[in-house]
Each structure stands twice: as C-alpha cells, then as structure tokens.
Scaffold this motif. Structure first.
Motif, PDB file in Angstrom:
ATOM      1  N   ILE A   1       3.187  -4.200  10.366  1.00 32.48           N
ATOM      2  CA  ILE A   1       3.394  -3.734   8.996  1.00 32.48           C
ATOM      3  C   ILE A   1       4.892  -3.620   8.744  1.00 32.48           C
ATOM      4  O   ILE A   1       5.688  -3.550   9.674  1.00 32.48           O
ATOM      5  N   ILE A   2       5.237  -3.597   7.479  1.00 29.12           N
ATOM      6  CA  ILE A   2       6.617  -3.348   7.070  1.00 29.12           C
ATOM      7  C   ILE A   2       6.618  -2.032   6.309  1.00 29.12           C
ATOM      8  O   ILE A   2       5.905  -1.889   5.315  1.00 29.12           O
ATOM      9  N   LYS A   3       7.375  -1.079   6.793  1.00 25.90           N
ATOM     10  CA  LYS A   3       7.443   0.237   6.164  1.00 25.90           C
ATOM     11  C   LYS A   3       8.639   0.267   5.219  1.00 25.90           C
ATOM     12  O   LYS A   3       9.731  -0.174   5.569  1.00 25.90           O
ATOM     13  N   LEU A   4       8.413   0.784   4.008  1.00 24.34           N
ATOM     14  CA  LEU A   4       9.440   0.850   2.977  1.00 24.34           C
ATOM     15  C   LEU A   4       9.551   2.254   2.418  1.00 24.34           C
ATOM     16  O   LEU A   4       8.554   2.984   2.343  1.00 24.34           O
ATOM     17  N   ASN A   5      10.759   2.604   1.958  1.00 20.76           N
ATOM     18  CA  ASN A   5      10.900   3.871   1.235  1.00 20.76           C
ATOM     19  C   ASN A   5      10.392   3.663  -0.194  1.00 20.76           C
ATOM     20  O   ASN A   5       9.928   2.575  -0.554  1.00 20.76           O
ATOM     21  N   ASN A   6      10.482   4.694  -1.011  1.00 23.09           N
ATOM     22  CA  ASN A   6       9.942   4.607  -2.370  1.00 23.09           C
ATOM     23  C   ASN A   6      10.596   3.508  -3.198  1.00 23.09           C
ATOM     24  O   ASN A   6       9.920   2.781  -3.920  1.00 23.09           O
ATOM     25  N   MET A   7      11.918   3.385  -3.111  1.00 22.57           N
ATOM     26  CA  MET A   7      12.587   2.358  -3.900  1.00 22.57           C
ATOM     27  C   MET A   7      12.219   0.968  -3.390  1.00 22.57           C
ATOM     28  O   MET A   7      11.984   0.059  -4.181  1.00 22.57           O
ATOM     29  N   GLY A   8      12.138   0.789  -2.075  1.00 19.31           N
ATOM     30  CA  GLY A   8      11.704  -0.488  -1.520  1.00 19.31           C
ATOM     31  C   GLY A   8      10.300  -0.837  -1.979  1.00 19.31           C
ATOM     32  O   GLY A   8      10.005  -1.984  -2.312  1.00 19.31           O
ATOM     33  N   GLY A   9       9.438   0.168  -2.012  1.00 15.57           N
ATOM     34  CA  GLY A   9       8.073  -0.039  -2.495  1.00 15.57           C
ATOM     35  C   GLY A   9       8.049  -0.444  -3.954  1.00 15.57           C
ATOM     36  O   GLY A   9       7.260  -1.310  -4.365  1.00 15.57           O
ATOM     37  N   GLU A  10       8.917   0.163  -4.730  1.00 15.38           N
ATOM     38  CA  GLU A  10       8.994  -0.194  -6.143  1.00 15.38           C
ATOM     39  C   GLU A  10       9.486  -1.633  -6.319  1.00 15.38           C
ATOM     40  O   GLU A  10       8.970  -2.376  -7.151  1.00 15.38           O
TER      41      GLU A  10
ATOM     42  N   HIS B   1       0.844  -1.196   0.000  1.00 18.83           N
ATOM     43  CA  HIS B   1       0.000   0.000   0.000  1.00 18.83           C
ATOM     44  C   HIS B   1       0.879   1.247   0.000  1.00 18.83           C
ATOM     45  O   HIS B   1       1.831   1.340   0.770  1.00 18.83           O
ATOM     46  N   ASN B   2       0.551   2.185  -0.875  1.00 19.09           N
ATOM     47  CA  ASN B   2       1.251   3.463  -0.928  1.00 19.09           C
ATOM     48  C   ASN B   2       0.496   4.446  -0.036  1.00 19.09           C
ATOM     49  O   ASN B   2      -0.663   4.755  -0.286  1.00 19.09           O
ATOM     50  N   THR B   3       1.160   4.925   1.015  1.00 21.98           N
ATOM     51  CA  THR B   3       0.520   5.845   1.953  1.00 21.98           C
ATOM     52  C   THR B   3       0.574   7.293   1.473  1.00 21.98           C
ATOM     53  O   THR B   3       0.015   8.172   2.111  1.00 21.98           O
ATOM     54  N   GLY B   4       1.285   7.527   0.376  1.00 24.61           N
ATOM     55  CA  GLY B   4       1.480   8.880  -0.111  1.00 24.61           C
ATOM     56  C   GLY B   4       2.872   9.383   0.199  1.00 24.61           C
ATOM     57  O   GLY B   4       3.460  10.132  -0.571  1.00 24.61           O
ATOM     58  N   GLU B   5       3.411   8.971   1.320  1.00 27.04           N
ATOM     59  CA  GLU B   5       4.772   9.358   1.703  1.00 27.04           C
ATOM     60  C   GLU B   5       5.743   8.193   1.574  1.00 27.04           C
ATOM     61  O   GLU B   5       6.912   8.381   1.285  1.00 27.04           O
ATOM     62  N   ASP B   6       5.266   7.005   1.847  1.00 26.58           N
ATOM     63  CA  ASP B   6       6.091   5.821   1.719  1.00 26.58           C
ATOM     64  C   ASP B   6       5.173   4.634   1.445  1.00 26.58           C
ATOM     65  O   ASP B   6       3.994   4.809   1.166  1.00 26.58           O
ATOM     66  N   PHE B   7       5.713   3.436   1.514  1.00 33.26           N
ATOM     67  CA  PHE B   7       4.947   2.229   1.245  1.00 33.26           C
ATOM     68  C   PHE B   7       4.930   1.358   2.489  1.00 33.26           C
ATOM     69  O   PHE B   7       5.871   1.384   3.283  1.00 33.26           O
ATOM     70  N   VAL B   8       3.872   0.558   2.622  1.00 32.97           N
ATOM     71  CA  VAL B   8       3.790  -0.419   3.701  1.00 32.97           C
ATOM     72  C   VAL B   8       3.309  -1.744   3.123  1.00 32.97           C
ATOM     73  O   VAL B   8       2.556  -1.778   2.152  1.00 32.97           O
ATOM     74  N   ILE B   9       3.792  -2.820   3.728  1.00 33.52           N
ATOM     75  CA  ILE B   9       3.291  -4.156   3.415  1.00 33.52           C
ATOM     76  C   ILE B   9       2.425  -4.565   4.592  1.00 33.52           C
ATOM     77  O   ILE B   9       2.843  -4.476   5.752  1.00 33.52           O
ATOM     78  N   ILE B  10       1.216  -5.025   4.285  1.00 37.75           N
ATOM     79  CA  ILE B  10       0.243  -5.383   5.307  1.00 37.75           C
ATOM     80  C   ILE B  10      -0.204  -6.827   5.086  1.00 37.75           C
ATOM     81  O   ILE B  10      -0.484  -7.224   3.956  1.00 37.75           O
ATOM     82  N   ALA B  11      -0.293  -7.584   6.168  1.00 37.98           N
ATOM     83  CA  ALA B  11      -0.781  -8.966   6.099  1.00 37.98           C
ATOM     84  C   ALA B  11      -2.304  -8.954   6.074  1.00 37.98           C
ATOM     85  O   ALA B  11      -2.947  -8.131   6.725  1.00 37.98           O
ATOM     86  N   THR B  12      -2.881  -9.885   5.318  1.00 36.96           N
ATOM     87  CA  THR B  12      -4.327 -10.063   5.272  1.00 36.96           C
ATOM     88  C   THR B  12      -4.627 -11.555   5.391  1.00 36.96           C
ATOM     89  O   THR B  12      -3.733 -12.387   5.285  1.00 36.96           O
ATOM     90  N   GLY B  13      -5.876 -11.897   5.601  1.00 41.29           N
ATOM     91  CA  GLY B  13      -6.295 -13.294   5.602  1.00 41.29           C
ATOM     92  C   GLY B  13      -5.508 -14.165   6.567  1.00 41.29           C
ATOM     93  O   GLY B  13      -5.225 -13.782   7.703  1.00 41.29           O
TER      94      GLY B  13
END
Length: 88
Positions: A31-40, A10-22
C-alpha cells in the motif's frame, strides 16, 4: 493524467492509502500511505486532470505559495509515476 483503474484510494479515518486491485496486484504488492493533502491530491486524480489544475486547486484551497505547492505536488506525482499508479 489520472489514477489507474486498478488502484483505489481509501480514507482510513486518520490518513489515506492507495491499494492495488485486480491485475495491478501482479506488479504491486503493498500500500501507499498518504497524509490528508496527499490523499486530496490523489482524489483529484480520479478524473482526468493536469498537473497545473492540481496545483491550482491545492494553492486555492490551502492558500499556500504556488512554488512550494508546485514542488511538493510534482514530487508526489513523480513518486506515483515511478510505482505505476498514475497514467499520463
């Protein structure tokens, strides 16, 4: 390799996060917070892709040295494997 189905990027607008579901929420809380390159990089994992393909894509887009990009990308992928976010 690819991102497991029970994880979303998920792109929060400032950075990215990985979220578990199910089912993944039973083993992963947080959650795992990532910078823009990590998100890419994780965005590339939404389809089946090799480490080498990821490295080449990042080197081409950002015009960074191959060895530096390779080391950073492999470190990120290793971290994601350790927490069970990606399938090889």
């Amino acid at each position: 390799m690819r991102l497991k189905d029970d994880f979303i990027l998920h792109n929060t607008g400032e950075d990215f996060v990985i979220i578990a579901t199910g089912e993944a929420t039973k083993n992963f809380n947080g959650i795992i917070k990532l910078n823009n390159m990590g998100g890419e990089i994780v965005g590339l994992l939404t389809t089946d892709i090799s480490e080498e393909e990821i490295i080449k894509a990042i080197v081409e887009k950002y015009e960074v040295e191959y060895e530096i990009a390779r080391e950073d990308i492999l470190n990120l992928l290793d971290s994601l494997r350790k927490v069970g976010v990606i399938l090889d």
